[in-house]
Enzyme design. Structure first.
Site, PDB file in Angstrom:
ATOM      1  N   ASP A  18      67.450   6.015  20.242  1.00 49.17           N
ATOM      2  CA  ASP A  18      67.814   5.139  19.122  1.00 49.17           C
ATOM      3  C   ASP A  18      67.200   5.560  17.795  1.00 49.17           C
ATOM      4  OD1 ASP A  18      69.130   3.631  21.077  1.00 49.17           O
ATOM      5  OD2 ASP A  18      67.328   2.460  21.487  1.00 49.17           O
ATOM      6  N   LYS A  21      70.725   9.003  15.884  1.00 51.04           N
ATOM      7  CA  LYS A  21      71.433  10.273  16.124  1.00 51.04           C
ATOM      8  C   LYS A  21      72.889  10.192  15.676  1.00 51.04           C
ATOM      9  CE  LYS A  21      70.227   9.903  20.507  1.00 51.04           C
ATOM     10  NZ  LYS A  21      69.209   8.850  20.482  1.00 51.04           N
ATOM     11  N   GLY A  47      73.999   4.436  23.070  1.00 48.17           N
ATOM     12  CA  GLY A  47      74.667   3.573  22.097  1.00 48.17           C
ATOM     13  C   GLY A  47      74.391   4.158  20.733  1.00 48.17           C
ATOM     14  N   HIS A  48      75.381   4.830  20.155  1.00 47.47           N
ATOM     15  CA  HIS A  48      75.192   5.524  18.879  1.00 47.47           C
ATOM     16  C   HIS A  48      75.990   4.811  17.790  1.00 47.47           C
ATOM     17  CE1 HIS A  48      74.078   9.538  21.079  1.00 47.47           C
ATOM     18  NE2 HIS A  48      73.359   8.509  21.474  1.00 47.47           N
ATOM     19  N   GLN A 238      70.206   9.673  24.669  1.00 48.79           N
ATOM     20  CA  GLN A 238      68.814   9.360  24.986  1.00 48.79           C
ATOM     21  C   GLN A 238      67.916  10.212  24.067  1.00 48.79           C
ATOM     22  OE1 GLN A 238      71.087   9.959  27.994  1.00 48.79           O
ATOM     23  NE2 GLN A 238      71.481   7.933  27.183  1.00 48.79           N
TER      24      GLN A 238
HETATM   25  P1  GDP Z   1      71.126   6.421  18.230  1.00 48.43           P
HETATM   26  O1  GDP Z   1      71.235   5.922  19.630  1.00 48.43           O
HETATM   27  O2  GDP Z   1      70.037   7.429  18.078  1.00 48.43           O
HETATM   28  O3  GDP Z   1      72.413   6.893  17.649  1.00 48.43           O
HETATM   29  O4  GDP Z   1      70.660   5.166  17.346  1.00 48.43           O
HETATM   30  P2  GDP Z   1      71.212   3.659  17.455  1.00 48.43           P
HETATM   31  O5  GDP Z   1      72.551   3.579  16.870  1.00 48.43           O
HETATM   32  O6  GDP Z   1      71.027   3.132  18.832  1.00 48.43           O
HETATM   33  O7  GDP Z   1      70.129   2.914  16.588  1.00 48.43           O
HETATM   34  C1  GDP Z   1      69.875   3.258  15.277  1.00 48.43           C
HETATM   35  C2  GDP Z   1      70.062   2.009  14.405  1.00 48.43           C
HETATM   36  O8  GDP Z   1      69.486   2.229  13.134  1.00 48.43           O
HETATM   37  C3  GDP Z   1      71.512   1.683  14.137  1.00 48.43           C
HETATM   38  O9  GDP Z   1      71.624   0.289  13.978  1.00 48.43           O
HETATM   39  C4  GDP Z   1      71.786   2.389  12.810  1.00 48.43           C
HETATM   40  O10 GDP Z   1      72.848   1.782  12.075  1.00 48.43           O
HETATM   41  C5  GDP Z   1      70.471   2.205  12.111  1.00 48.43           C
HETATM   42  N1  GDP Z   1      70.051   3.256  11.184  1.00 48.43           N
HETATM   43  C6  GDP Z   1      70.193   4.601  11.285  1.00 48.43           C
HETATM   44  N2  GDP Z   1      69.548   5.219  10.276  1.00 48.43           N
HETATM   45  C7  GDP Z   1      68.988   4.237   9.530  1.00 48.43           C
HETATM   46  C8  GDP Z   1      68.158   4.233   8.364  1.00 48.43           C
HETATM   47  O11 GDP Z   1      67.786   5.268   7.808  1.00 48.43           O
HETATM   48  N3  GDP Z   1      67.771   3.001   7.902  1.00 48.43           N
HETATM   49  C9  GDP Z   1      68.145   1.825   8.499  1.00 48.43           C
HETATM   50  N4  GDP Z   1      67.716   0.673   7.990  1.00 48.43           N
HETATM   51  N5  GDP Z   1      68.918   1.813   9.590  1.00 48.43           N
HETATM   52  C10 GDP Z   1      69.313   2.998  10.095  1.00 48.43           C
HETATM   53  P1  IMO Z   2      70.604   6.445  22.966  1.00 49.44           P
HETATM   54  O1  IMO Z   2      71.470   7.634  23.196  1.00 49.44           O
HETATM   55  C1  IMO Z   2      67.098   4.158  24.253  1.00 49.44           C
HETATM   56  C2  IMO Z   2      66.297   4.058  28.569  1.00 49.44           C
HETATM   57  C3  IMO Z   2      66.454   2.708  29.237  1.00 49.44           C
HETATM   58  C4  IMO Z   2      65.442   2.852  30.362  1.00 49.44           C
HETATM   59  C5  IMO Z   2      65.575   4.318  30.751  1.00 49.44           C
HETATM   60  C6  IMO Z   2      66.472   4.544  31.961  1.00 49.44           C
HETATM   61  O2  IMO Z   2      71.310   5.281  22.380  1.00 49.44           O
HETATM   62  O3  IMO Z   2      69.376   6.837  22.212  1.00 49.44           O
HETATM   63  P2  IMO Z   2      69.102   4.505  32.332  1.00 49.44           P
HETATM   64  O4  IMO Z   2      70.107   3.407  32.107  1.00 49.44           O
HETATM   65  O5  IMO Z   2      69.368   5.737  31.558  1.00 49.44           O
HETATM   66  O6  IMO Z   2      68.878   4.779  33.790  1.00 49.44           O
HETATM   67  O7  IMO Z   2      67.707   3.885  31.805  1.00 49.44           O
HETATM   68  O8  IMO Z   2      66.114   4.982  29.634  1.00 49.44           O
HETATM   69  N1  IMO Z   2      67.494   4.510  27.795  1.00 49.44           N
HETATM   70  C7  IMO Z   2      67.575   4.489  26.466  1.00 49.44           C
HETATM   71  N2  IMO Z   2      66.718   4.025  25.539  1.00 49.44           N
HETATM   72  N3  IMO Z   2      68.254   4.741  23.865  1.00 49.44           N
HETATM   73  C8  IMO Z   2      69.106   5.253  24.782  1.00 49.44           C
HETATM   74  O9  IMO Z   2      70.198   5.974  24.451  1.00 49.44           O
HETATM   75  C9  IMO Z   2      68.807   5.096  26.155  1.00 49.44           C
HETATM   76  N4  IMO Z   2      69.442   5.431  27.307  1.00 49.44           N
HETATM   77  C10 IMO Z   2      68.620   5.090  28.303  1.00 49.44           C
HETATM   78  O10 IMO Z   2      66.121   1.656  28.359  1.00 49.44           O
HETATM   79  O11 IMO Z   2      64.136   2.662  29.863  1.00 49.44           O
HETATM   80 MG    MG Z   3      71.119   4.116  20.700  1.00 54.59          MG
END
Ligand code: GDP
Ligand code: IMO
Ligand code: MG
Length: 441
Positions: A18, A21, A47-48, A238
């Site tokens: 998270d 990415k 979840g991106h 991840q």
């Molecule tokens: P990913 O799994 O690495 O793609 O990240 P996620 O989407 O799960 O979580 C990142 C969260 O931070 C999302 O809600 C994005 O919209 C938000 N986000 C990404 N970059 C920034 C930033 O520079 N500032 C803020 N405030 N939010 C950001």
């Molecule tokens: P993105 O791509 C954050 C974590 C879960 C758990 C562990 C194992 O959005 O960054 P799983 O369901 O893969 O067997 O769970 O990995 N986990 C993540 N944490 N971002 C993710 O994906 C994750 N995908 C799995 O919370 O601790």
């Molecule tokens: Mg994510």
């Protein structure tokens, strides 16, 4: 690969997921040097988030190139495909004005998540919970489907169009049901048969939809694109600290998340890899079980970061634990991934006058040189204090407008990584595609 001209750049998270990415993939595509984006591991546990022009899309299986109309989207062989999630994402994108079907290519060697895998995931967690060591999985069936693959009984995406598919599925489901009955007898896991039947109906219908998609040899297609001089971005799911080999096992995901896995997860040789982009947040977050040495000790401060950063899982909605930037873990992740260019996100979120940075781990009073095998053996962390900058950098897109505290934080990080061959290239100041400034270019 004789006439090879194109290359693959890789983008991975360097923390516990998270990091943002999705946003950075979206941002990199504006350079127009890539013709496709490929997922090479993981599944709907990812979840991106993409935010652009008032539209928000969260990709679980579909790669983050989906909001760019001419970008090919690949799902590689090491990905575990959740049929229901994929169909939902395709339909959601259609509503947003993006018909991705003609440009979506799914490897016939990708693994199919069966309707039973999430139930087995829940049963495993039920069992682990009894001994107090729940992993806190996303319950997307990730562990069970990768286990089936390694045990050589998994269903592959290419199976769904073969006449023997129903037979293979029935055999696998019987095996799963026997396993579940054992969990019921031995650990008291309740099987809700009505729910299983409903889940199967939804899954069957999603699998029928998948049959209409391009299920093909993605390795061949990607190699062909490279030979035509086209470049591709590989999108990690991840993050390095959740890698099954190098993370805090067993509090990890079930795939290799490192850039090294791009070659195996797409079917390309290592010679095509070029840049490795590593993504971090200005602080750190983690969801799920296991230790988190850099976690903020003051829960009120953690709550401030959680709320301001909207730190709730994009897949499960769970609150993410918040910690300080962990340079000890980051150096480990850079070493493993070979990241040479760094994105730092969430630099707009800084809710304390003084923040901390973790620079080392200690066990029994001794500062560690090597990253420990198990994080529960870490007794304390070494920290340094840094001046905070509040929320004044939100949406800043020019280096000249950055507050002096944030500038000195970035210089501090760069300095701490100066012995590594790595550059900070971009800093995120908000969730939208254009919320960033280039740094150190
Ligand atoms: P990913 O799994 O690495 O793609 O990240 P996620 O989407 O799960 O979580 C990142 C969260 O931070 C999302 O809600 C994005 O919209 C938000 N986000 C990404 N970059 C920034 C930033 O520079 N500032 C803020 N405030 N939010 C950001
Ligand atoms: P993105 O791509 C954050 C974590 C879960 C758990 C562990 C194992 O959005 O960054 P799983 O369901 O893969 O067997 O769970 O990995 N986990 C993540 N944490 N971002 C993710 O994906 C994750 N995908 C799995 O919370 O601790
Ligand atoms: Mg994510």
């Amino acid at each position: 690969m004789k006439n090879k001209k194109g290359f693959i750049d890789v983008l991975v998270g360097l923390q516990w997921g998270d990091e943002g990415k999705g946003k950075n993939i979206d941002q990199l595509l504006s350079s127009k040097i890539y013709s496709g984006v490929a997922r090479f591991q993981g599944g709907a546990n990812a979840g991106h988030t993409l935010k652009h022009n008032g539209k928000t899309f969260i990709g679980h299986i579909v790669s983050s190139g989906c909001l760019h109309k001419n970008i090919e989207l690949y799902i590689g062989n090491e990905v575990v495909v959740d049929a229901v999630s994929l169909v939902k994402e395709i339909n959601e994108l259609k509503k947003l004005g993006f018909n991705i079907i003609p440009r979506l290519f799914i490897s016939n060697r990708a693994k199919l998540v069966s309707y039973m895998h999430p139930i087995l995931d829940a049963a495993d967690e039920h069992k682990r919970n009894k001994s107090g060591n729940k992993i806190g999985t996303t319950n997307r069936g990730i562990g069970p489907v990768y286990s089936d693959f390694r045990a050589r009984r998994a269903l592959l995406m290419g199976d769904i169009i073969l006449p023997e598919f129903d037979k293979k599925l029935a055999k696998l489901s019987e095996f799963h049901m026997n396993t579940l009955s054992m969990y019921e007898k031995k650990y008291g896991f309740k099987i809700d048969h009505k729910k299983v039947a409903k889940t199967k109906r939804e899954w069957d219908s999603a699998v029928r939809e998948l049959k209409k998609l391009n299920i093909c040899d993605v390795s061949y297609r990607v190699q062909k694109r490279l030979s035509e001089g086209k470049n591709i971005l590989a999108e990690g799911a991840q993050a390095v600290m959740l890698d099954i080999d190098f993370g805090d096992y067993p509090n990890v995901t079930s795939s290799n998340t490192l850039p090294a896995n791009v070659c195996l997860g797409l079917g390309v040789p290592h010679t095509v890899l070029r840049n490795i982009y590593g993504v971090i947040k200005a602080y750190t977050t983690k969801v799920g079980g296991g230790e988190f040495p850099a976690r903020m000790k003051d829960s009120a401060v953690e709550k401030l970061f959680q709320d301001a950063g909207n730190e709730f899982g994009a897949t499960t909605g769970r609150p993410r634990m918040c910690g300080w930037l962990d340079l000890f873990a980051l150096r480990y992740a850079i070493g493993l991934s070979g990241a040479n260019k760094i994105f730092i996100n969430k630099a707009d979120i800084c809710l304390a006058d003084k923040i901390k940075v973790v620079t080392g781990y200690k066990t029994n009073g001794k500062t560690l040189k090597e990253f420990p095998l198990y994080l529960d053996k870490v007794s304390s962390v070494v920290t340094e204090d840094i001046a905070g900058w509040g929320d004044k950098n939100f949406a800043v897109s020019k280096k000249e407008k950055v507050s002096k505290e944030l500038t000195s934080y970035l210089k501090y990080i760069k300095n701490k990584l100066s012995d590594l061959d790595v550059k900070i290239i971009s800093v995120g100041t908000g969730p939208e595609r254009e919320h960033y400034f280039n740094w150190d270019k």
